[in-house]
Design a protein around this motif. Structure first.
Motif, mmCIF file in Angstrom:
data_model
loop_
_atom_site.group_PDB
_atom_site.id
_atom_site.type_symbol
_atom_site.label_atom_id
_atom_site.label_comp_id
_atom_site.label_asym_id
_atom_site.label_seq_id
_atom_site.Cartn_x
_atom_site.Cartn_y
_atom_site.Cartn_z
ATOM 1 N N THR A 88 -3.363 -1.541 7.084
ATOM 2 C CA THR A 88 -3.796 -2.625 6.191
ATOM 3 C C THR A 88 -5.241 -2.382 5.755
ATOM 4 N N LEU A 108 7.270 3.069 1.591
ATOM 5 C CA LEU A 108 7.513 1.668 1.958
ATOM 6 C C LEU A 108 6.258 1.131 2.634
ATOM 7 N N LYS A 109 5.671 0.118 2.018
ATOM 8 C CA LYS A 109 4.440 -0.477 2.567
ATOM 9 C C LYS A 109 4.709 -1.928 2.936
ATOM 10 N N ALA A 110 4.236 -2.331 4.106
ATOM 11 C CA ALA A 110 4.299 -3.753 4.474
ATOM 12 C C ALA A 110 3.069 -4.083 5.303
ATOM 13 N N GLN A 118 8.453 -12.239 7.349
ATOM 14 C CA GLN A 118 9.184 -12.250 6.071
ATOM 15 C C GLN A 118 9.806 -13.634 5.841
ATOM 16 N N THR A 153 -1.645 -9.449 6.316
ATOM 17 C CA THR A 153 -0.596 -10.482 6.276
ATOM 18 C C THR A 153 -1.126 -11.758 5.629
ATOM 19 N N THR A 156 -1.085 -11.388 2.016
ATOM 20 C CA THR A 156 0.283 -11.468 1.491
ATOM 21 C C THR A 156 0.739 -12.931 1.430
ATOM 22 N N TYR A 242 8.893 0.723 -2.084
ATOM 23 C CA TYR A 242 9.765 -0.262 -1.442
ATOM 24 C C TYR A 242 8.940 -1.207 -0.555
ATOM 25 N N GLY A 243 9.542 -2.366 -0.247
ATOM 26 C CA GLY A 243 8.902 -3.332 0.658
ATOM 27 C C GLY A 243 9.827 -3.630 1.828
ATOM 28 N N PHE A 244 9.304 -4.334 2.828
ATOM 29 C CA PHE A 244 10.109 -4.628 4.023
ATOM 30 C C PHE A 244 11.255 -5.580 3.694
ATOM 31 N N ASP A 245 11.061 -6.395 2.645
ATOM 32 C CA ASP A 245 12.163 -7.294 2.268
ATOM 33 C C ASP A 245 13.366 -6.499 1.779
ATOM 34 N N ASP A 246 13.149 -5.292 1.224
ATOM 35 C CA ASP A 246 14.283 -4.436 0.836
ATOM 36 C C ASP A 246 15.104 -4.057 2.072
#
Ligand SMILES: NC(=O)c1ccc[n+]([C@@H]2O[C@H](COP(=O)([O-])OP(=O)(O)OC[C@H]3O[C@@H](n4cnc5c(N)ncnc54)[C@H](OP(=O)(O)O)[C@@H]3O)[C@@H](O)[C@H]2O)c1
Length: 248
Positions: A88, A108-110, A118, A153, A156, A242-246
């Motif tokens: 982060t 993929l980044k989160a 989420q 976080t 976000t 991509y994101g973690f929600d994917d």
């Protein structure tokens, strides 16, 4: 699956090595200098290109620092290896470097790999939409060693609040002196203490009531499990961001 974990000697990286090993993945560690985490060998970061030249690597997971992650993303792109990043605190240059890498490999980044966060994002959006006139304040708490503030976080969550309000809010960081709160503001409060793994709390207040929405990570293993879930999902995917929600 063969997994390269960068930051393997770190607080979170060590948990990722343990989680991936428990899931029977073949794990190779990378950090600034050589060593070992449990039975897993750790290579110095300078050896990353050579490690990625091994065609067997299915994915990389990187939990380090933004300056280093920019470089790691570029190496992942060169080698065409899917790249999961949990680091982060990226600035605009760092985010641009991740975008550039996503043209050549799956990235993929989160900011948070906890499933509960989420869910928190969805619940916060619903709460803010349902209570458009209420004041919103966010508080986050992390261990004393955390470098960036507010947390990735928290940023976000703030983005989710703004999306739900449909406007950019004035983010008021802490508060002192003789000013009233005012409208179109969201208060952001950061605490750094001890070994706290990560706590985020949003309050919505107005009309003689308070709605509190909160998440607390009880160990770093929750981030490690989510990051390994993400790596398993990302392996073999087409280039793109991509994101973690994917994954969820
Ligand atoms: N997305 C999420 O869910 C999530 C959850 C937790 C933490 N994080 C983020 O993950 C990052 C790491 O946090 P942490 O608490 O695990 O940090 P940490 O304990 O300080 O560990 C940092 C790791 O990065 C390595 N490192 C530092 N500079 C490097 C470089 N130039 N090249 C290669 N490796 C390098 C360190 O290696 P040496 O030991 O050799 O120095 C160490 O292994 C932070 O940005 C944190 O905010 C994200």
């Amino acid at each position: 699956m063969k997994l390269v974990v960068i930051g393997a000697t770190g607080r979170t990286g060590g948990e990722i090595v343990a989680e991936a090993t428990e899931r029977a993945h073949d794990v190779v560690g990378v950090a600034r200098s050589a060593g070992e985490v449990g039975d897993v060998p750790v290579h110095p970061a300078g050896e990353l290109p050579a490690l990625l030249a091994d065609a067997d690597v299915d994915a990389i997971v990187d939990f380090t620092v933004p300056e280093a992650s920019r470089e790691h993303a570029a190496r992942a792109a060169e080698a065409g290896v899917p790249y999961v990043v949990g680091t982060t605190g990226f600035g605009d240059d760092g985010l641009a470097a991740l975008d550039a890498a996503a043209e050549s490999t799956a990235v993929l980044k989160a900011a948070n790999f906890a499933h509960g966060v989420q869910a928190l994002l969805r619940v916060v959006e619903a709460g803010v939409e349902a209570l458009p006139e209420y004041d919103v304040e966010l508080t986050e708490t992390h261990h004393a060693g955390k470098r960036d503030a507010p947390s990735g976080t928290a940023n976000t969550v703030l983005d989710a609040i703004e999306a739900a309000r449909g406007e950019t809010l004035d983010r008021t960081h802490g508060r002192e002196g003789g000013h009233r709160r005012g409208e179109s503001k969201v208060g952001v409060h950061v605490r750094r203490a001890g070994t706290v793994r990560g706590e985020h709390e949003v309050v919505l207040a107005g009309n003689d009531e308070v709605l509190t929405l909160a998440h607390r990570a009880e160990s770093r293993r929750v981030f490690a499990a989510g990051a390994v879930d993400a790596a398993e999902w990302l392996a073999g995917r087409d280039p793109g961001f991509y994101g973690f929600d994917d994954v969820l």
